[in-house]
Design a protein around this motif. Structure first.
Motif, short mmCIF file in Angstrom:
data_model
loop_
_atom_site.label_atom_id
_atom_site.label_comp_id
_atom_site.label_asym_id
_atom_site.label_seq_id
_atom_site.Cartn_x
_atom_site.Cartn_y
_atom_site.Cartn_z
N LYS A 145 53.21 -13.56 -3.18
CA LYS A 145 54.51 -13.20 -2.58
C LYS A 145 55.53 -12.96 -3.68
O LYS A 145 56.31 -11.99 -3.63
N TYR A 180 47.66 -22.04 7.45
CA TYR A 180 48.96 -22.45 8.00
C TYR A 180 48.87 -22.64 9.52
O TYR A 180 49.37 -23.64 10.06
N TYR A 209 57.19 -13.73 14.72
CA TYR A 209 57.90 -15.00 14.56
C TYR A 209 57.05 -15.98 13.75
O TYR A 209 57.54 -16.61 12.79
N HIS A 212 56.50 -14.87 10.00
CA HIS A 212 57.66 -15.09 9.12
C HIS A 212 57.91 -16.58 8.90
O HIS A 212 58.45 -16.96 7.84
N ASP A 213 57.52 -17.42 9.83
CA ASP A 213 57.54 -18.85 9.58
C ASP A 213 56.61 -19.20 8.42
O ASP A 213 56.94 -20.03 7.56
N TRP A 214 55.41 -18.60 8.42
CA TRP A 214 54.46 -18.82 7.33
C TRP A 214 55.05 -18.35 6.00
O TRP A 214 54.97 -19.07 4.99
N LEU A 215 55.67 -17.16 6.00
CA LEU A 215 56.28 -16.66 4.77
C LEU A 215 57.35 -17.61 4.25
O LEU A 215 57.44 -17.88 3.04
N ARG A 216 58.17 -18.14 5.16
CA ARG A 216 59.21 -19.09 4.75
C ARG A 216 58.60 -20.36 4.18
O ARG A 216 59.15 -20.97 3.26
N SER A 217 57.46 -20.78 4.73
CA SER A 217 56.81 -21.99 4.22
C SER A 217 56.35 -21.80 2.77
O SER A 217 56.32 -22.75 1.98
N ASP A 219 57.97 -20.17 0.55
CA ASP A 219 59.16 -20.27 -0.30
C ASP A 219 59.45 -21.72 -0.70
O ASP A 219 60.16 -21.96 -1.68
N SER A 220 58.92 -22.66 0.06
CA SER A 220 59.17 -24.07 -0.25
C SER A 220 58.25 -24.60 -1.34
O SER A 220 58.42 -25.73 -1.82
#
Length: 233
Positions: A145, A180, A209, A212-217, A219-220
């Motif tokens: 990513k 995920y 939805y 994009h939750d997976w993509l945000r995860s 970033d952490s």
């Protein structure tokens, strides 16, 4: 359907599992320990079977181990590190990937569950091994990513687009996404998705939805430098 043809005298049969026969090609013997290789393939089979099936697979499974991709091409007319032939209960793979359960997963999943979307099939095969090229799936996805090497959701969801994508990126991306989903919704939900291919019905939210939750995860995660090829998408 491809047919595998080879001289029977070129192969050495190894077996220590009642439903698993492993044939090592003579050309592959110089680079492997036969007893260790048999144990490795047997373990990979048992991992795939545990992941896929609530009960034993009664049919006999055959694994052919070849030297390299060129030899694979001679047998199946396609350059690949491994390929499953579910209807024939057959896996052909090169020496370098015998430690993985990937192709054995494909064989067993199609026999137990039938076919699904390409990204689900490949993602679950990769999740079965819980690594890709030795890398943690989420760590590698976060790195890809950062390198702008993840495909949009539409590419993953379309079988033709997925198969046309660079598997260096589409495969571990699908593997991390499946991991995920399994972590957050459970393995039974993944089996439901395999059958329905419908996010709303399975997870109560749209594919976009959840994706994009997976993509945000990702970033952490603390992204570390990973030794992995960076090519064009």
């Amino acid at each position: 359907m491809r047919t595998v043809r080879s001289n029977k005298t070129d192969w050495i049969l190894q077996s220590n599992h009642e439903n698993l026969k492993v044939y090592l090609h003579q050309q592959s013997l110089a680079s492997i320990d036969t007893s260790e290789s048999l144990e490795t393939i047997t373990l990979a089979y048992e991992i795939a079977l545990t992941y896929v099936a609530p009960s034993a697979f009664e049919e006999s499974v055959t694994v052919l181990v070849v030297k390299d991709a060129d030899h694979m091409h001679q047998l199946i007319k396609k350059k690949s590190s491994g390929m499953a032939f579910p209807r024939q209960h057959l896996v052909v793979e090169v020496v370098g990937v015998i430690q993985t359960s990937h192709e054995l997963f494909h064989l067993l999943s199609e026999n137990f569950w039938g076919k699904s979307a390409a990204w689900i099939e490949e993602g679950m095969a990769i999740h079965c091994d819980n690594q890709w090229w030795g890398h943690n799936l989420h760590d590698l996805a976060a790195y890809l990513k950062q390198q702008n090497r993840l495909y949009p959701l539409e590419t993953l969801m379309d079988n033709t687009s997925f198969h046309s994508a660079n598997s260096l990126y589409s495969y571990p991306q699908a593997g991390s996404f499946v991991k995920y989903l399994s972590e957050n919704f459970g393995k039974d939900a993944m089996f439901t998705l395999w059958q329905t291919k419908n996010f709303q019905e399975t997870f109560g939210n749209s594919a976009s939805y959840v994706y994009h939750d997976w993509l945000r995860s990702l970033d952490s995660l603390s992204v570390v430098q990973i030794d992995y090829p960076i090519q064009d998408l």
